[in-house]
Motif scaffolding. Structure first.
Motif, PDB file in Angstrom:
ATOM      1  N   GLU A 144      45.472  50.400  48.111  1.00  0.00           N
ATOM      2  CA  GLU A 144      44.619  50.471  49.200  1.00  0.00           C
ATOM      3  C   GLU A 144      44.579  49.162  50.118  1.00  0.00           C
ATOM      4  O   GLU A 144      44.493  49.335  51.298  1.00  0.00           O
ATOM      5  CB  GLU A 144      43.335  50.776  48.745  1.00  0.00           C
ATOM      6  N   PHE A 145      44.582  48.110  49.466  1.00  0.00           N
ATOM      7  CA  PHE A 145      44.505  46.833  50.052  1.00  0.00           C
ATOM      8  C   PHE A 145      45.587  45.866  50.432  1.00  0.00           C
ATOM      9  O   PHE A 145      45.558  44.843  51.157  1.00  0.00           O
ATOM     10  CB  PHE A 145      43.110  46.075  49.756  1.00  0.00           C
ATOM     11  N   GLY A 146      46.640  46.476  49.837  1.00  0.00           N
ATOM     12  CA  GLY A 146      47.788  45.394  49.763  1.00  0.00           C
ATOM     13  C   GLY A 146      47.803  44.066  49.020  1.00  0.00           C
ATOM     14  O   GLY A 146      48.485  43.210  49.427  1.00  0.00           O
ATOM     15  N   VAL A 147      46.712  44.141  48.062  1.00  0.00           N
ATOM     16  CA  VAL A 147      46.915  42.754  47.421  1.00  0.00           C
ATOM     17  C   VAL A 147      47.099  42.947  45.749  1.00  0.00           C
ATOM     18  O   VAL A 147      47.181  43.997  45.337  1.00  0.00           O
ATOM     19  CB  VAL A 147      45.313  42.178  47.287  1.00  0.00           C
ATOM     20  N   LEU A 148      47.670  41.813  45.390  1.00  0.00           N
ATOM     21  CA  LEU A 148      48.065  41.938  43.717  1.00  0.00           C
ATOM     22  C   LEU A 148      46.790  41.823  42.904  1.00  0.00           C
ATOM     23  O   LEU A 148      46.003  40.857  42.954  1.00  0.00           O
ATOM     24  CB  LEU A 148      49.073  40.925  43.325  1.00  0.00           C
ATOM     25  N   ILE A 149      46.301  42.729  42.092  1.00  0.00           N
ATOM     26  CA  ILE A 149      45.537  42.668  41.247  1.00  0.00           C
ATOM     27  C   ILE A 149      45.998  42.647  39.718  1.00  0.00           C
ATOM     28  O   ILE A 149      46.806  43.680  39.137  1.00  0.00           O
ATOM     29  CB  ILE A 149      44.432  43.657  40.905  1.00  0.00           C
ATOM     30  N   GLU A 150      46.057  41.530  38.875  1.00  0.00           N
ATOM     31  CA  GLU A 150      46.608  41.313  37.598  1.00  0.00           C
ATOM     32  C   GLU A 150      45.897  42.351  36.702  1.00  0.00           C
ATOM     33  O   GLU A 150      44.686  42.334  36.456  1.00  0.00           O
ATOM     34  CB  GLU A 150      46.445  39.944  37.147  1.00  0.00           C
ATOM     35  N   ASP A 151      46.585  42.664  35.508  1.00  0.00           N
ATOM     36  CA  ASP A 151      46.029  43.753  34.570  1.00  0.00           C
ATOM     37  C   ASP A 151      44.823  42.532  33.729  1.00  0.00           C
ATOM     38  O   ASP A 151      45.163  41.263  33.513  1.00  0.00           O
ATOM     39  CB  ASP A 151      46.785  43.838  33.357  1.00  0.00           C
ATOM     40  N   GLY A 152      43.809  43.056  33.506  1.00  0.00           N
ATOM     41  CA  GLY A 152      42.718  42.347  32.838  1.00  0.00           C
ATOM     42  C   GLY A 152      41.769  41.617  33.922  1.00  0.00           C
ATOM     43  O   GLY A 152      40.803  41.100  33.526  1.00  0.00           O
ATOM     44  N   GLU A 153      41.914  41.584  35.121  1.00  0.00           N
ATOM     45  CA  GLU A 153      41.233  40.944  36.134  1.00  0.00           C
ATOM     46  C   GLU A 153      39.817  41.701  36.248  1.00  0.00           C
ATOM     47  O   GLU A 153      38.799  41.034  36.723  1.00  0.00           O
ATOM     48  CB  GLU A 153      41.845  40.847  37.224  1.00  0.00           C
ATOM     49  N   LEU A 154      40.013  43.000  36.341  1.00  0.00           N
ATOM     50  CA  LEU A 154      38.916  43.900  36.523  1.00  0.00           C
ATOM     51  C   LEU A 154      38.242  44.186  35.147  1.00  0.00           C
ATOM     52  O   LEU A 154      39.106  44.499  34.274  1.00  0.00           O
ATOM     53  CB  LEU A 154      39.259  45.099  37.059  1.00  0.00           C
ATOM     54  N   THR A 155      37.049  43.695  34.822  1.00  0.00           N
ATOM     55  CA  THR A 155      36.506  44.139  33.595  1.00  0.00           C
ATOM     56  C   THR A 155      35.289  45.093  33.594  1.00  0.00           C
ATOM     57  O   THR A 155      34.822  45.365  34.675  1.00  0.00           O
ATOM     58  CB  THR A 155      35.768  42.798  32.992  1.00  0.00           C
ATOM     59  N   ASN A 178      29.334  46.413  52.151  1.00  0.00           N
ATOM     60  CA  ASN A 178      30.320  45.962  53.102  1.00  0.00           C
ATOM     61  C   ASN A 178      31.420  46.805  53.370  1.00  0.00           C
ATOM     62  O   ASN A 178      31.694  47.705  52.677  1.00  0.00           O
ATOM     63  CB  ASN A 178      30.486  44.563  53.047  1.00  0.00           C
ATOM     64  N   ALA A 179      32.234  46.507  54.484  1.00  0.00           N
ATOM     65  CA  ALA A 179      33.450  47.117  54.571  1.00  0.00           C
ATOM     66  C   ALA A 179      34.255  47.320  53.423  1.00  0.00           C
ATOM     67  O   ALA A 179      34.744  48.623  52.997  1.00  0.00           O
ATOM     68  CB  ALA A 179      34.291  46.882  55.732  1.00  0.00           C
ATOM     69  N   THR A 180      34.623  46.328  52.780  1.00  0.00           N
ATOM     70  CA  THR A 180      35.585  46.287  51.627  1.00  0.00           C
ATOM     71  C   THR A 180      35.106  47.200  50.389  1.00  0.00           C
ATOM     72  O   THR A 180      35.634  48.088  49.776  1.00  0.00           O
ATOM     73  CB  THR A 180      35.800  45.051  51.059  1.00  0.00           C
ATOM     74  N   GLU A 181      33.654  46.944  50.271  1.00  0.00           N
ATOM     75  CA  GLU A 181      32.995  47.840  49.265  1.00  0.00           C
ATOM     76  C   GLU A 181      33.061  49.300  49.458  1.00  0.00           C
ATOM     77  O   GLU A 181      33.296  50.105  48.847  1.00  0.00           O
ATOM     78  CB  GLU A 181      31.584  47.524  49.034  1.00  0.00           C
ATOM     79  N   GLU A 182      32.933  49.745  50.745  1.00  0.00           N
ATOM     80  CA  GLU A 182      32.905  51.104  51.226  1.00  0.00           C
ATOM     81  C   GLU A 182      34.319  51.833  50.988  1.00  0.00           C
ATOM     82  O   GLU A 182      34.406  52.866  50.565  1.00  0.00           O
ATOM     83  CB  GLU A 182      32.440  51.152  52.869  1.00  0.00           C
ATOM     84  N   ARG A 183      35.424  51.046  51.499  1.00  0.00           N
ATOM     85  CA  ARG A 183      36.757  51.490  50.914  1.00  0.00           C
ATOM     86  C   ARG A 183      36.887  51.387  49.666  1.00  0.00           C
ATOM     87  O   ARG A 183      37.392  52.524  48.979  1.00  0.00           O
ATOM     88  CB  ARG A 183      37.870  50.349  51.725  1.00  0.00           C
ATOM     89  N   MET A 184      36.425  50.586  48.894  1.00  0.00           N
ATOM     90  CA  MET A 184      36.492  50.863  47.569  1.00  0.00           C
ATOM     91  C   MET A 184      35.817  51.841  46.665  1.00  0.00           C
ATOM     92  O   MET A 184      36.376  52.692  45.964  1.00  0.00           O
ATOM     93  CB  MET A 184      36.018  49.399  46.765  1.00  0.00           C
ATOM     94  N   ALA A 185      34.655  52.100  47.618  1.00  0.00           N
ATOM     95  CA  ALA A 185      33.944  53.310  46.750  1.00  0.00           C
ATOM     96  C   ALA A 185      34.585  54.572  47.258  1.00  0.00           C
ATOM     97  O   ALA A 185      34.431  55.605  46.523  1.00  0.00           O
ATOM     98  CB  ALA A 185      32.324  53.604  47.785  1.00  0.00           C
ATOM     99  N   ALA A 215      35.124  43.844  45.064  1.00  0.00           N
ATOM    100  CA  ALA A 215      35.411  43.490  46.587  1.00  0.00           C
ATOM    101  C   ALA A 215      35.531  42.060  46.835  1.00  0.00           C
ATOM    102  O   ALA A 215      36.410  41.935  47.452  1.00  0.00           O
ATOM    103  CB  ALA A 215      34.074  44.207  47.132  1.00  0.00           C
ATOM    104  N   ARG A 216      34.920  41.145  46.112  1.00  0.00           N
ATOM    105  CA  ARG A 216      34.962  39.752  46.472  1.00  0.00           C
ATOM    106  C   ARG A 216      36.488  39.412  46.136  1.00  0.00           C
ATOM    107  O   ARG A 216      36.959  38.513  46.590  1.00  0.00           O
ATOM    108  CB  ARG A 216      33.674  38.907  45.645  1.00  0.00           C
ATOM    109  N   LEU A 217      36.706  39.859  44.883  1.00  0.00           N
ATOM    110  CA  LEU A 217      38.036  39.487  44.433  1.00  0.00           C
ATOM    111  C   LEU A 217      39.256  40.005  45.601  1.00  0.00           C
ATOM    112  O   LEU A 217      40.045  39.106  45.658  1.00  0.00           O
ATOM    113  CB  LEU A 217      38.435  40.138  43.101  1.00  0.00           C
ATOM    114  N   VAL A 218      39.042  41.256  45.824  1.00  0.00           N
ATOM    115  CA  VAL A 218      39.918  41.718  46.828  1.00  0.00           C
ATOM    116  C   VAL A 218      39.818  40.945  48.116  1.00  0.00           C
ATOM    117  O   VAL A 218      41.051  40.478  48.579  1.00  0.00           O
ATOM    118  CB  VAL A 218      39.626  43.033  47.172  1.00  0.00           C
ATOM    119  N   GLU A 219      38.679  40.528  48.661  1.00  0.00           N
ATOM    120  CA  GLU A 219      38.860  39.734  49.790  1.00  0.00           C
ATOM    121  C   GLU A 219      39.309  38.461  49.678  1.00  0.00           C
ATOM    122  O   GLU A 219      39.839  38.029  50.563  1.00  0.00           O
ATOM    123  CB  GLU A 219      37.088  39.753  50.127  1.00  0.00           C
ATOM    124  N   ALA A 220      39.119  37.801  48.269  1.00  0.00           N
ATOM    125  CA  ALA A 220      39.721  36.562  48.166  1.00  0.00           C
ATOM    126  C   ALA A 220      41.372  36.552  48.420  1.00  0.00           C
ATOM    127  O   ALA A 220      41.814  35.867  48.861  1.00  0.00           O
ATOM    128  CB  ALA A 220      39.195  35.853  46.920  1.00  0.00           C
TER     129      ALA A 220
END
Length: 79
Positions: free
Chosen positions: A49-60, A2-9, A69-74
């Motif tokens: 890239e997305f203007g969202v907050l990602i806490e340390d440890g949320e990505l594994t 999807n578009a979010t995954e493409e931007r992440m890629a 991408a689902r985390l970013v979209e949420a």
């Protein structure tokens, strides 16, 4: 993807030099050779890239591109 995954890629390939052909929705970060420190850096890159907050440890290392991408979209919908 999807578009979010493409931007992440795009972030993964440009900022982290991951071969674009290796990035799929089901690609696991550990298989892409990301470790915990690199994932913190990725979180910061995704914040930019997305203007969202990602806490340390949320990505594994066991997460897929789709999971991230689902985390970013949420987070985007929560804004």
């Amino acid at each position: 993807m999807n578009a979010t995954e493409e931007r992440m890629a795009a972030v993964l390939s440009t900022r982290f030099k991951v071969e674009r052909g290796a990035i799929r929705s089901e690609s696991v970060f550990g298989a892409l050779r990301f470790d915990s420190l690199t994932l913190i850096e990725l979180g910061l890159a995704l914040e930019d890239e997305f203007g969202v907050l990602i806490e340390d440890g949320e990505l594994t290392v066991s997460m897929t591109v789709r999971d991230a991408a689902r985390l970013v979209e949420a987070r985007e919908t929560a804004l």
